[in-house]
Write a protein that holds these residues in place. Sequence first.
Motif, PDB file in Angstrom:
ATOM      1  N   ARG A   1      13.406  -9.552   7.062  1.00 18.06           N
ATOM      2  CA  ARG A   1      12.066  -9.701   7.642  1.00 18.06           C
ATOM      3  C   ARG A   1      11.201  -8.531   7.204  1.00 18.06           C
ATOM      4  N   PRO A   2       9.934  -8.793   6.938  1.00 11.16           N
ATOM      5  CA  PRO A   2       9.026  -7.698   6.607  1.00 11.16           C
ATOM      6  C   PRO A   2       8.865  -6.762   7.811  1.00 11.16           C
ATOM      7  N   SER A   3       8.538  -5.511   7.540  1.00  9.18           N
ATOM      8  CA  SER A   3       8.266  -4.561   8.620  1.00  9.18           C
ATOM      9  C   SER A   3       7.030  -5.036   9.386  1.00  9.18           C
ATOM     10  N   ARG A   4       6.818  -4.462  10.558  1.00 10.66           N
ATOM     11  CA  ARG A   4       5.653  -4.848  11.367  1.00 10.66           C
ATOM     12  C   ARG A   4       4.353  -4.558  10.614  1.00 10.66           C
ATOM     13  N   SER A   5       4.306  -3.431   9.910  1.00  5.15           N
ATOM     14  CA  SER A   5       3.078  -3.108   9.175  1.00  5.15           C
ATOM     15  C   SER A   5       2.866  -4.086   8.020  1.00  5.15           C
ATOM     16  N   ALA A   6       3.951  -4.501   7.348  1.00  2.79           N
ATOM     17  CA  ALA A   6       3.836  -5.491   6.276  1.00  2.79           C
ATOM     18  C   ALA A   6       3.394  -6.836   6.846  1.00  2.79           C
TER      19      ALA A   6
ATOM     20  N   GLU B   1       2.728  -8.943  -8.536  1.00  2.00           N
ATOM     21  CA  GLU B   1       1.393  -8.562  -8.073  1.00  2.00           C
ATOM     22  C   GLU B   1       1.353  -8.478  -6.541  1.00  2.00           C
ATOM     23  N   PHE B   2       1.980  -9.454  -5.894  1.00  2.00           N
ATOM     24  CA  PHE B   2       2.007  -9.465  -4.431  1.00  2.00           C
ATOM     25  C   PHE B   2       2.754  -8.240  -3.907  1.00  2.00           C
ATOM     26  N   ALA B   3       3.874  -7.909  -4.557  1.00  2.00           N
ATOM     27  CA  ALA B   3       4.643  -6.730  -4.155  1.00  2.00           C
ATOM     28  C   ALA B   3       3.792  -5.465  -4.296  1.00  2.00           C
ATOM     29  N   LEU B   4       3.054  -5.363  -5.387  1.00  7.80           N
ATOM     30  CA  LEU B   4       2.187  -4.208  -5.610  1.00  7.80           C
ATOM     31  C   LEU B   4       1.099  -4.130  -4.532  1.00  7.80           C
ATOM     32  N   ALA B   5       0.488  -5.275  -4.220  1.00  4.13           N
ATOM     33  CA  ALA B   5      -0.554  -5.310  -3.186  1.00  4.13           C
ATOM     34  C   ALA B   5       0.010  -4.930  -1.819  1.00  4.13           C
ATOM     35  N   MET B   6       1.257  -5.323  -1.558  1.00  4.49           N
ATOM     36  CA  MET B   6       1.898  -5.035  -0.274  1.00  4.49           C
ATOM     37  C   MET B   6       2.482  -3.626  -0.226  1.00  4.49           C
ATOM     38  N   GLY B   7       2.641  -3.002  -1.403  1.00  2.00           N
ATOM     39  CA  GLY B   7       3.216  -1.663  -1.456  1.00  2.00           C
ATOM     40  C   GLY B   7       4.726  -1.657  -1.283  1.00  2.00           C
ATOM     41  N   VAL B   8       5.372  -2.737  -1.732  1.00  2.00           N
ATOM     42  CA  VAL B   8       6.828  -2.852  -1.618  1.00  2.00           C
ATOM     43  C   VAL B   8       7.405  -3.263  -2.970  1.00  2.00           C
ATOM     44  N   SER B   9       8.722  -3.317  -3.054  1.00  2.00           N
ATOM     45  CA  SER B   9       9.375  -3.725  -4.301  1.00  2.00           C
ATOM     46  C   SER B   9       9.381  -5.250  -4.432  1.00  2.00           C
TER      47      SER B   9
END
Length: 97
Positions: A73-78, A52-60
Amino acid sequence: MEIKDPMSELLSSLEHIVLTREVIQSAPPLKGEVLMPEPKRIREITGLEIDEFALAMGVSVSSVKSWEAKRTRPSRSAQKLMQLIQSNPCLSRELLA
């Protein structure tokens, strides 16, 4: 000319490195610099499962797992999105809708 003990020099150098690292890690963020959000902590605050968190963040899911394991590390936008979610945990549920 003074002759210095090599072992003493080595220990002094190592001590300097450790003390410098501690100062850098404990220093407050510079102006404009933002502390990296902790994905696992934010996910737990929101009560979301990894998928669910991945879906909310728009990542895998694998990206989230990698962030939580501190392999990447997550991208700056993430990171910015996580900061928004951290300040308003209900936002994560809205992103799923």
